[in-house]
Design a protein around this motif. Structure first.
Motif, PDB file in Angstrom:
ATOM      1  N   PHE A  43       0.844  -1.198   0.000  1.00 27.07           N
ATOM      2  CA  PHE A  43       0.000   0.000   0.000  1.00 27.07           C
ATOM      3  C   PHE A  43       0.883   1.253   0.000  1.00 27.07           C
ATOM      4  N   GLN A  44       0.513   2.212  -0.832  1.00 28.99           N
ATOM      5  CA  GLN A  44       1.319   3.429  -0.950  1.00 28.99           C
ATOM      6  C   GLN A  44       0.755   4.559  -0.091  1.00 28.99           C
ATOM      7  N   ALA A  45       1.388   4.784   1.037  1.00 24.58           N
ATOM      8  CA  ALA A  45       1.002   5.900   1.895  1.00 24.58           C
ATOM      9  C   ALA A  45       1.531   7.195   1.282  1.00 24.58           C
ATOM     10  N   LYS A  46       0.923   8.313   1.688  1.00 21.43           N
ATOM     11  CA  LYS A  46       1.389   9.616   1.200  1.00 21.43           C
ATOM     12  C   LYS A  46       1.775  10.486   2.395  1.00 21.43           C
ATOM     13  N   HIS A  88     -13.009   6.807   6.513  1.00 18.86           N
ATOM     14  CA  HIS A  88     -11.628   6.444   6.858  1.00 18.86           C
ATOM     15  C   HIS A  88     -11.381   4.974   6.536  1.00 18.86           C
ATOM     16  N   PRO A  89     -10.944   4.674   5.330  1.00 17.88           N
ATOM     17  CA  PRO A  89     -10.768   3.271   4.947  1.00 17.88           C
ATOM     18  C   PRO A  89      -9.818   2.507   5.884  1.00 17.88           C
ATOM     19  N   PHE A  90     -10.198   1.273   6.101  1.00 20.82           N
ATOM     20  CA  PHE A  90      -9.470   0.331   6.974  1.00 20.82           C
ATOM     21  C   PHE A  90      -8.489  -0.381   6.040  1.00 20.82           C
ATOM     22  N   ILE A  91      -7.229   0.035   6.075  1.00 24.78           N
ATOM     23  CA  ILE A  91      -6.318  -0.327   4.968  1.00 24.78           C
ATOM     24  C   ILE A  91      -6.066  -1.822   4.788  1.00 24.78           C
ATOM     25  N   GLU A  92      -6.142  -2.632   5.854  1.00 25.74           N
ATOM     26  CA  GLU A  92      -5.866  -4.061   5.663  1.00 25.74           C
ATOM     27  C   GLU A  92      -7.151  -4.861   5.452  1.00 25.74           C
ATOM     28  N   TRP A  93      -8.277  -4.167   5.353  1.00 21.32           N
ATOM     29  CA  TRP A  93      -9.554  -4.876   5.239  1.00 21.32           C
ATOM     30  C   TRP A  93      -9.811  -5.222   3.779  1.00 21.32           C
ATOM     31  N   LYS A  94      -9.708  -6.499   3.445  1.00 22.69           N
ATOM     32  CA  LYS A  94      -9.868  -6.885   2.039  1.00 22.69           C
ATOM     33  C   LYS A  94     -10.673  -8.187   1.946  1.00 22.69           C
ATOM     34  N   PRO A  95     -11.707  -8.338   2.764  1.00 26.26           N
ATOM     35  CA  PRO A  95     -12.470  -9.578   2.652  1.00 26.26           C
ATOM     36  C   PRO A  95     -13.420  -9.546   1.464  1.00 26.26           C
ATOM     37  N   ASP A  96     -14.032 -10.703   1.205  1.00 27.81           N
ATOM     38  CA  ASP A  96     -14.972 -10.793   0.084  1.00 27.81           C
ATOM     39  C   ASP A  96     -16.205  -9.939   0.362  1.00 27.81           C
ATOM     40  N   LEU A  97     -16.415  -9.677   1.635  1.00 27.45           N
ATOM     41  CA  LEU A  97     -17.593  -8.945   2.059  1.00 27.45           C
ATOM     42  C   LEU A  97     -17.684  -7.585   1.354  1.00 27.45           C
ATOM     43  N   PRO A  98     -18.741  -7.373   0.569  1.00 28.53           N
ATOM     44  CA  PRO A  98     -18.812  -6.114  -0.170  1.00 28.53           C
ATOM     45  C   PRO A  98     -19.155  -4.919   0.721  1.00 28.53           C
ATOM     46  N   LEU A  99     -19.565  -5.205   1.952  1.00 26.30           N
ATOM     47  CA  LEU A  99     -20.078  -4.151   2.819  1.00 26.30           C
ATOM     48  C   LEU A  99     -19.049  -3.122   3.250  1.00 26.30           C
ATOM     49  N   LEU A 100     -18.003  -3.616   3.856  1.00 23.65           N
ATOM     50  CA  LEU A 100     -17.046  -2.687   4.434  1.00 23.65           C
ATOM     51  C   LEU A 100     -15.874  -2.502   3.483  1.00 23.65           C
ATOM     52  N   GLY A 102     -12.361  -1.357   2.252  1.00 23.05           N
ATOM     53  CA  GLY A 102     -11.119  -1.088   2.983  1.00 23.05           C
ATOM     54  C   GLY A 102     -10.048  -0.633   2.030  1.00 23.05           C
ATOM     55  N   LEU A 103      -9.142  -1.564   1.726  1.00 20.42           N
ATOM     56  CA  LEU A 103      -7.994  -1.256   0.877  1.00 20.42           C
ATOM     57  C   LEU A 103      -8.392  -0.600  -0.449  1.00 20.42           C
ATOM     58  N   ASP A 104      -9.410  -1.161  -1.100  1.00 19.47           N
ATOM     59  CA  ASP A 104      -9.794  -0.642  -2.425  1.00 19.47           C
ATOM     60  C   ASP A 104     -10.199   0.826  -2.338  1.00 19.47           C
ATOM     61  N   LEU A 105     -10.973   1.129  -1.304  1.00 23.42           N
ATOM     62  CA  LEU A 105     -11.422   2.510  -1.118  1.00 23.42           C
ATOM     63  C   LEU A 105     -10.227   3.411  -0.802  1.00 23.42           C
ATOM     64  N   ALA A 106      -9.333   2.923   0.039  1.00 23.38           N
ATOM     65  CA  ALA A 106      -8.145   3.712   0.414  1.00 23.38           C
ATOM     66  C   ALA A 106      -7.342   4.085  -0.829  1.00 23.38           C
ATOM     67  N   MET A 107      -7.223   3.120  -1.748  1.00 22.48           N
ATOM     68  CA  MET A 107      -6.390   3.360  -2.925  1.00 22.48           C
ATOM     69  C   MET A 107      -6.999   4.377  -3.880  1.00 22.48           C
ATOM     70  N   LYS A 108      -8.330   4.412  -3.920  1.00 21.56           N
ATOM     71  CA  LYS A 108      -8.906   5.363  -4.882  1.00 21.56           C
ATOM     72  C   LYS A 108      -9.329   6.696  -4.251  1.00 21.56           C
ATOM     73  N   MET A 109      -9.168   6.807  -2.934  1.00 17.34           N
ATOM     74  CA  MET A 109      -9.601   8.024  -2.247  1.00 17.34           C
ATOM     75  C   MET A 109      -8.670   9.213  -2.551  1.00 17.34           C
ATOM     76  N   LEU A 115      -6.826   7.428   7.300  1.00 14.09           N
ATOM     77  CA  LEU A 115      -6.918   5.981   7.158  1.00 14.09           C
ATOM     78  C   LEU A 115      -6.928   5.323   8.534  1.00 14.09           C
ATOM     79  N   LYS A 116      -7.372   4.076   8.551  1.00 14.77           N
ATOM     80  CA  LYS A 116      -7.417   3.334   9.821  1.00 14.77           C
ATOM     81  C   LYS A 116      -6.676   2.001   9.684  1.00 14.77           C
ATOM     82  N   THR A 117      -6.009   1.590  10.746  1.00 14.23           N
ATOM     83  CA  THR A 117      -5.393   0.261  10.763  1.00 14.23           C
ATOM     84  C   THR A 117      -5.408  -0.316  12.170  1.00 14.23           C
TER      85      THR A 117
END
Ligand code: A3P
Length: 305
Positions: A43-46, A88-100, A102-109, A115-117
């Motif tokens: 993950f690329q932090a800024k 505040h995307p949860f950066i390590e959250w990458k489950p199949d669950l479409p609800l929450l 995490g990582l995907d949202l963080a990357m496109k935000m 962010l949260k971890t």
């Protein structure tokens, strides 16, 4: 069957199966996180990100709302724009669950991102250190953390079943819970705080004197807010107000995933609730083990205020 019930039943079948748990460098994680570890680690932090880090149940959501209120100059309407997990995307959250998301949202935000971890310090993606990203770490005493984590595991049905409190305390003491050992987590981040811009705060201090702690955050974020706004932030982030706020209390998550009737996410919000749960024997054993695990650290927690 009502639509809501149907949706829940479907989610039940899909997600509430035996949760697969896998270790990443000795730290227990949900399998879907370990399956996606490469993109998480890379993950690329800024430099202008802000990361809110904590062990599970330390008061993360509380800190997220305080920070959001600060960033929005105390405008509670702006803070209602989305749920905590969307803000505040949860950066390590990458489950199949479409609800929450995490990582995907963080990357496109777009920047600036908050962010949260819950990652222990050794598993934090290295770009955060490289970019010198500011981090606020929230720590909460072990006894209240284990009690809160136990009730959370009961209601969050995509986490491994906790068993009895006795079972769960043992797992917690042995670090055999998701996101690993509380002891290593709080000590690891404590040791890192002098080498990186980390503001290390305590749940107990926030309970005791929210104004003082929010002022520390303001200084860290180089923000200046009036006394009036400060008081507004304290009010809107108090437990009683947050408990009724659907944007922060996780009640918008389907019941098949988070069942608030088992235990609400906003449960008690106090320091010292462990006294209502621990037996004398459990307490003695916990204290004895705690001394050994925390030997040599200057980190001190309060279990009552
Ligand atoms: P309890 O289960 O002890 O009530 P996290 O956000 O890290 O998952 O932490 C959740 C814990 O923080 C829960 O603890 C929750 O009630 C508490 N909490 C959330 N908002 C709070 C607030 N405004 N004031 C005090 N505690 C709060």
């Amino acid at each position: 069957m009502s639509l809501e019930k149907k949706k829940n039943a479907q989610l039940n079948e899909e997600f509430v199966q035996e949760v697969e748990v896998i270790e990443i460098n000795g730290v227990l994680m949900i399998k879907t996180i370990s399956d996606n570890w490469d993109p998480i680690w890379n993950f690329q932090a800024k430099p202008n990100d802000l990361l809110i880090a904590s062990y599970v149940k330390a008061g993360t959501t509380w800190m997220q709302e305080i920070v959001d209120m600060i960033q929005n100059d105390g405008d509670e309407k702006k803070c209602q724009r989305a749920s905590t997990y969307d803000k505040h995307p949860f950066i390590e959250w990458k489950p199949d669950l479409p609800l929450l998301p995490g990582l995907d949202l963080a990357m496109k935000m777009p920047s600036p991102r908050t962010l949260k971890t819950h990652l222990p310090v050794q598993l934090l993606p290295p770009s955060f250190w490289k970019q010198n990203t500011k981090i606020i770490y929230v720590a909460r005493n072990a006894k209240d953390s284990v009690v809160s984590y136990y009730h959370f595991s009961r209601m969050l049905r995509i986490y491994p079943r906790p068993g009895t409190l006795e079972d769960f305390i043992k797992k917690f003491m042995n670090g055999r819970v998701l996101w690993g050992s509380w002891y290593d987590h709080v000590k690891g981040w404590w040791d890192k705080k002098d080498k990186h811009p980390i503001l290390y705060l305590f749940y107990e201090d926030m309970k005791e004197n929210p104004k003082r702690e929010i002022q520390k955050i303001l200084k860290f974020l180089e923000k200046d807010l009036s006394e009036e706004i400060l008081n507004k932030i304290i009010y809107h982030t108090s437990f009683d107000i947050m408990k009724e706020n659907p944007k922060v209390n996780y009640t918008t998550i389907p019941r098949a995933v988070m069942d608030h009737s088992i235990s609400p996410f906003m449960r008690k919000g106090m320091t010292g609730d462990w006294k209502n749960h621990f037996t004398v024997a459990q307490n003695e054993k916990f204290d004895e083990d705690y001394k050994k695990k925390m030997i040599g650290t200057s980190l001190i927690f309060r279990t009552e205020i």
